[in-house]
Design a protein around this motif. Structure first.
Motif, PDB file in Angstrom:
ATOM      1  N   TRP A   1     -19.044  20.365  27.135  1.00 25.70           N
ATOM      2  CA  TRP A   1     -20.394  19.735  26.437  1.00 25.70           C
ATOM      3  C   TRP A   1     -19.373  18.276  27.166  1.00 25.70           C
ATOM      4  O   TRP A   1     -20.585  17.101  27.099  1.00 25.70           O
ATOM      5  CB  TRP A   1     -19.140  19.124  25.039  1.00 25.70           C
ATOM      6  N   ASP A   2     -18.439  17.999  27.495  1.00 25.33           N
ATOM      7  CA  ASP A   2     -18.684  16.507  28.421  1.00 25.33           C
ATOM      8  C   ASP A   2     -19.521  16.581  29.743  1.00 25.33           C
ATOM      9  O   ASP A   2     -20.163  15.558  30.141  1.00 25.33           O
ATOM     10  CB  ASP A   2     -17.207  17.268  29.001  1.00 25.33           C
ATOM     11  N   ILE A   3     -19.583  18.004  30.331  1.00 19.93           N
ATOM     12  CA  ILE A   3     -20.453  18.158  30.947  1.00 19.93           C
ATOM     13  C   ILE A   3     -22.140  17.655  31.274  1.00 19.93           C
ATOM     14  O   ILE A   3     -22.819  17.205  31.929  1.00 19.93           O
ATOM     15  CB  ILE A   3     -20.459  18.759  32.272  1.00 19.93           C
ATOM     16  N   LYS A   4     -22.047  18.194  29.890  1.00 19.05           N
ATOM     17  CA  LYS A   4     -23.569  18.162  29.137  1.00 19.05           C
ATOM     18  C   LYS A   4     -24.407  17.116  29.053  1.00 19.05           C
ATOM     19  O   LYS A   4     -25.209  16.601  29.378  1.00 19.05           O
ATOM     20  CB  LYS A   4     -24.033  19.207  28.334  1.00 19.05           C
ATOM     21  N   ALA A   5     -23.341  16.165  28.409  1.00 14.51           N
ATOM     22  CA  ALA A   5     -24.024  14.721  28.324  1.00 14.51           C
ATOM     23  C   ALA A   5     -23.375  14.173  29.277  1.00 14.51           C
ATOM     24  O   ALA A   5     -24.526  12.730  29.034  1.00 14.51           O
ATOM     25  CB  ALA A   5     -22.816  14.866  26.860  1.00 14.51           C
ATOM     26  N   GLN A   6     -22.835  14.281  29.618  1.00 14.08           N
ATOM     27  CA  GLN A   6     -22.733  13.642  31.260  1.00 14.08           C
ATOM     28  C   GLN A   6     -24.229  13.716  31.933  1.00 14.08           C
ATOM     29  O   GLN A   6     -25.017  13.066  32.203  1.00 14.08           O
ATOM     30  CB  GLN A   6     -22.263  13.569  32.304  1.00 14.08           C
ATOM     31  N   ALA A   7     -24.977  14.913  32.461  1.00 16.48           N
ATOM     32  CA  ALA A   7     -25.972  15.012  32.812  1.00 16.48           C
ATOM     33  C   ALA A   7     -27.558  14.549  32.271  1.00 16.48           C
ATOM     34  O   ALA A   7     -27.920  14.324  32.915  1.00 16.48           O
ATOM     35  CB  ALA A   7     -26.150  16.822  32.665  1.00 16.48           C
ATOM     36  N   MET A   8     -26.970  14.679  31.154  1.00 16.68           N
ATOM     37  CA  MET A   8     -28.128  13.986  29.918  1.00 16.68           C
ATOM     38  C   MET A   8     -27.837  12.672  29.962  1.00 16.68           C
ATOM     39  O   MET A   8     -29.006  11.966  29.475  1.00 16.68           O
ATOM     40  CB  MET A   8     -27.973  14.231  28.488  1.00 16.68           C
ATOM     41  N   GLY A   9     -26.782  11.589  30.286  1.00 15.78           N
ATOM     42  CA  GLY A   9     -26.301  10.509  30.941  1.00 15.78           C
ATOM     43  C   GLY A   9     -26.235   9.587  29.463  1.00 15.78           C
ATOM     44  O   GLY A   9     -26.550   8.342  28.808  1.00 15.78           O
ATOM     45  N   GLU A  10     -25.436  10.326  28.184  1.00 14.79           N
ATOM     46  CA  GLU A  10     -25.770   9.779  26.988  1.00 14.79           C
ATOM     47  C   GLU A  10     -23.933  10.497  26.594  1.00 14.79           C
ATOM     48  O   GLU A  10     -23.488  11.429  26.890  1.00 14.79           O
ATOM     49  CB  GLU A  10     -26.133  10.748  26.036  1.00 14.79           C
ATOM     50  N   PRO A  11     -23.431   9.034  25.585  1.00 19.10           N
ATOM     51  CA  PRO A  11     -22.578   9.797  25.460  1.00 19.10           C
ATOM     52  C   PRO A  11     -22.255  10.652  24.628  1.00 19.10           C
ATOM     53  O   PRO A  11     -23.625  10.570  24.041  1.00 19.10           O
ATOM     54  CB  PRO A  11     -21.890   8.702  24.182  1.00 19.10           C
ATOM     55  N   LEU A  12     -21.671  11.468  24.196  1.00 12.02           N
ATOM     56  CA  LEU A  12     -21.504  13.052  23.311  1.00 12.02           C
ATOM     57  C   LEU A  12     -22.179  12.391  22.012  1.00 12.02           C
ATOM     58  O   LEU A  12     -22.661  13.775  21.128  1.00 12.02           O
ATOM     59  CB  LEU A  12     -20.424  13.770  23.320  1.00 12.02           C
ATOM     60  N   TRP A  13     -21.063  11.624  21.527  1.00 10.03           N
ATOM     61  CA  TRP A  13     -21.389  11.785  20.158  1.00 10.03           C
ATOM     62  C   TRP A  13     -23.609  11.255  20.197  1.00 10.03           C
ATOM     63  O   TRP A  13     -23.819  11.598  18.697  1.00 10.03           O
ATOM     64  CB  TRP A  13     -21.055   9.944  19.868  1.00 10.03           C
ATOM     65  N   ARG A  14     -23.816  10.785  20.931  1.00 15.16           N
ATOM     66  CA  ARG A  14     -25.520  10.553  20.577  1.00 15.16           C
ATOM     67  C   ARG A  14     -26.146  11.721  20.590  1.00 15.16           C
ATOM     68  O   ARG A  14     -27.019  11.697  20.172  1.00 15.16           O
ATOM     69  CB  ARG A  14     -26.319   9.396  21.342  1.00 15.16           C
ATOM     70  N   LEU A  15     -25.395  13.032  21.320  1.00 13.50           N
ATOM     71  CA  LEU A  15     -26.534  13.814  22.010  1.00 13.50           C
ATOM     72  C   LEU A  15     -26.221  14.837  20.781  1.00 13.50           C
ATOM     73  O   LEU A  15     -27.099  15.815  20.664  1.00 13.50           O
ATOM     74  CB  LEU A  15     -25.472  15.012  23.624  1.00 13.50           C
ATOM     75  N   LEU A  16     -24.827  14.715  20.047  1.00 14.59           N
ATOM     76  CA  LEU A  16     -24.979  16.045  19.203  1.00 14.59           C
ATOM     77  C   LEU A  16     -25.396  15.548  18.040  1.00 14.59           C
ATOM     78  O   LEU A  16     -25.481  16.021  17.268  1.00 14.59           O
ATOM     79  CB  LEU A  16     -23.633  15.622  18.929  1.00 14.59           C
ATOM     80  N   GLY A  17     -26.331  13.914  17.603  1.00 14.07           N
ATOM     81  CA  GLY A  17     -26.954  13.481  16.656  1.00 14.07           C
ATOM     82  C   GLY A  17     -26.389  12.414  15.950  1.00 14.07           C
ATOM     83  O   GLY A  17     -26.893  12.066  15.085  1.00 14.07           O
ATOM     84  N   GLY A  18     -25.457  11.955  16.438  1.00 15.49           N
ATOM     85  CA  GLY A  18     -24.378  11.193  15.144  1.00 15.49           C
ATOM     86  C   GLY A  18     -25.293  10.388  15.731  1.00 15.49           C
ATOM     87  O   GLY A  18     -25.401   9.303  16.315  1.00 15.49           O
ATOM     88  N   LYS A  19     -24.835   9.227  14.250  1.00 12.74           N
ATOM     89  CA  LYS A  19     -25.743   8.240  14.007  1.00 12.74           C
ATOM     90  C   LYS A  19     -25.571   6.655  13.798  1.00 12.74           C
ATOM     91  O   LYS A  19     -25.548   5.825  14.632  1.00 12.74           O
ATOM     92  CB  LYS A  19     -26.815   8.036  12.522  1.00 12.74           C
ATOM     93  N   ASP A  20     -23.821   6.897  14.260  1.00 10.87           N
ATOM     94  CA  ASP A  20     -22.979   6.091  13.514  1.00 10.87           C
ATOM     95  C   ASP A  20     -21.678   5.856  15.121  1.00 10.87           C
ATOM     96  O   ASP A  20     -21.150   7.460  14.779  1.00 10.87           O
ATOM     97  CB  ASP A  20     -21.617   5.919  12.678  1.00 10.87           C
ATOM     98  N   ARG A  21     -21.356   5.358  16.164  1.00 13.72           N
ATOM     99  CA  ARG A  21     -20.026   5.276  16.853  1.00 13.72           C
ATOM    100  C   ARG A  21     -19.140   5.329  16.010  1.00 13.72           C
ATOM    101  O   ARG A  21     -17.432   5.447  16.661  1.00 13.72           O
ATOM    102  CB  ARG A  21     -20.227   4.721  18.122  1.00 13.72           C
ATOM    103  N   VAL A  22     -18.516   5.630  14.961  1.00 17.82           N
ATOM    104  CA  VAL A  22     -17.337   5.246  14.227  1.00 17.82           C
ATOM    105  C   VAL A  22     -16.833   5.794  13.668  1.00 17.82           C
ATOM    106  O   VAL A  22     -17.575   6.716  12.571  1.00 17.82           O
ATOM    107  CB  VAL A  22     -17.907   3.949  12.975  1.00 17.82           C
ATOM    108  N   ALA A  23     -15.644   6.285  13.067  1.00 19.49           N
ATOM    109  CA  ALA A  23     -14.913   7.171  13.116  1.00 19.49           C
ATOM    110  C   ALA A  23     -14.346   7.266  11.922  1.00 19.49           C
ATOM    111  O   ALA A  23     -12.491   6.572  12.662  1.00 19.49           O
ATOM    112  CB  ALA A  23     -14.413   8.773  13.996  1.00 19.49           C
ATOM    113  N   PRO A  24     -13.586   6.679  10.869  1.00 22.58           N
ATOM    114  CA  PRO A  24     -12.695   6.835   9.823  1.00 22.58           C
ATOM    115  C   PRO A  24     -10.722   7.429  10.375  1.00 22.58           C
ATOM    116  O   PRO A  24     -11.620   8.407  10.344  1.00 22.58           O
ATOM    117  CB  PRO A  24     -12.583   6.695   8.211  1.00 22.58           C
TER     118      PRO A  24
END
Length: 400
Positions: free
Chosen positions: A102-125
């Motif tokens: 997953w780390d490789i895939k997101a790097q290849a896309m040039g995005e943090p994984l949270w954004r690649l997976l469809g996360g709206k918010d970078r915050v996790a309680p």
């Protein structure tokens, strides 16, 4: 893009104090952290924090494959371990490879994984979790004051060996967090780490409920005891949380069907794909999910994309030696950065030096005590110096 190889490393988490639970204590606070690095022909490498057991056999399932086909490769790894079984630590090795992909895939896309997976918010309680069963009162207070300074308003204590001691320690932490929040009632949880029988669990939690509104009781009985977990859930007001030691959807199904889980947990070491599938299963039953682990970076990214994430565990405020992460803790939450992939950087030189300076005792919380689940009297955990090896192990003392 093709997968060309992998490397394994080991670093340590150095707590600087005893850490452990009802099953034992690492008296020196030094805990090993295995790392898997997956390499590609395009120079992109992925990092997974997890075991190396059967790594060569598992890697054969993904060698020379396109790393971006992550979920297909995850199932391929499961198939390659089908005959011998993928449960336990082997599942952790699969999880480490999965996380690295997953780390490789997101790097290849040039995005943090949270954004690649469809996360709206970078915050996790987050909630505080100090692995604190061996701490003195003063140490306990100081530990949770440090968490409170980062805005954390919920805490999970290790316990289960003595009702009065658990009551006293929960009171201390409640006072710390209440004061930090200017009177707002904190969230409190207790983790028994599978140390009780069903009746012990109901009795112990019932006594604590006289004084506390507990958010959850974690692993009150054995991880696989669907009927027992359901009996505890029916017998107490507190939610029952479990699942961090379950490996695969097939192990979650009977527990959820029996009504044994109120909060579904998964360990960071089992990987991103496992978490996403468990979260979907839990969501079908309207159950929340909560990641467990000292460095749950990958699951934090994944948690931003699921609708039923409740809260994630924050253990040590520092990462393992030689590991840098693009995240910080603020206002009681993990805040993920914008680095492509997981945002994990590895310094192998620092790791190697730290590993050479520190040994590791072959004891601690991963060794289940002989009398767990059938203790007659309360016991008090305490770190005890081993004369034979100069290391620490846990000594149980009956209160008479």
């Amino acid at each position: 893009m093709r997968i060309t190889g992998y490397r394994t490393l080991t670093t340590t988490q150095q707590w600087g104090r005893p850490v452990g639970d009802a099953n034992g204590v690492h008296g020196d606070g030094v805990v090993p952290v295995p790392v898997v690095i997956v390499e590609t022909d395009e120079g992109i490498t992925g990092v997974g924090l997890g075991p190396h057991v059967e790594a060569e056999a598992i890697f054969a399932a993904i060698d020379d494959q396109d790393p971006r086909a992550v979920t297909a490769l995850y199932d391929r790894m499961l198939r390659h371990t089908f005959k011998a079984g993928h449960a336990g630590v082997v599942f952790g090795t699969i999880g480490a490879f999965d996380t690295a992909l997953w780390d490789i895939k997101a790097q290849a896309m040039g995005e943090p994984l949270w954004r690649l997976l469809g996360g709206k918010d970078r915050v996790a309680p987050a909630y505080a979790s100090g692995l604190d069963i061996a701490l003195t009162d003063d140490e306990l207070v100081a530990t949770y004051q440090a968490y409170a300074e980062r805005g954390l308003r919920a805490a999970k204590l290790k316990g289960g060996l003595d009702i009065e001691r658990d009551r006293h320690r929960l009171s201390l932490v409640r006072e710390v967090l209440t004061e930090a929040a200017h009177g707002t009632r904190p969230g409190l949880m207790l983790d028994a780490n599978e140390s009780w029988s069903r009746k012990q669990a109901v009795r112990h939690v019932g006594e604590l409920e006289r004084a506390f509104d507990l958010t959850w009781i974690e692993e009150p009985v054995r991880r696989w005891d669907a009927d027992g977990l359901a009996a505890v859930s029916r017998g107490v007001r507190t939610a029952v949380a479990s699942g961090e030691n379950l490996t695969g959807l097939e192990q979650f199904r009977p527990l959820i069907a029996a009504g044994g889980l109120d909060i579904v947990q998964t360990a960071a070491v089992w990987g991103v794909t496992h978490f996403l599938r468990v979260a979907a299963l839990a969501h079908a039953y309207d159950l929340p999910v909560s990641p467990i682990g000292n460095t749950p970076v990958a699951l934090l990214h994944a948690a931003t994309s699921v609708p039923n994430h409740l809260v994630s565990e924050l253990q040590d405020l520092r990462p393992p030696i030689g590991v840098a992460t693009d995240l910080h803790v603020d206002d009681g939450a993990f805040v993920l950065g914008d680095s492509p992939g997981l945002g994990i950087r590895i310094d192998e030189t620092v790791m190697t030096a730290a590993r050479q300076r520190t040994g590791h005792a072959p004891d601690g919380p991963h060794v289940r005590p002989e009398h767990a689940g059938r203790r007659l009297l309360a016991v008090t955990p305490g770190p005890c110096r081993s004369r034979a090896e100069g290391t620490f192990d846990t000594m149980e003392r009956e209160d008479r």
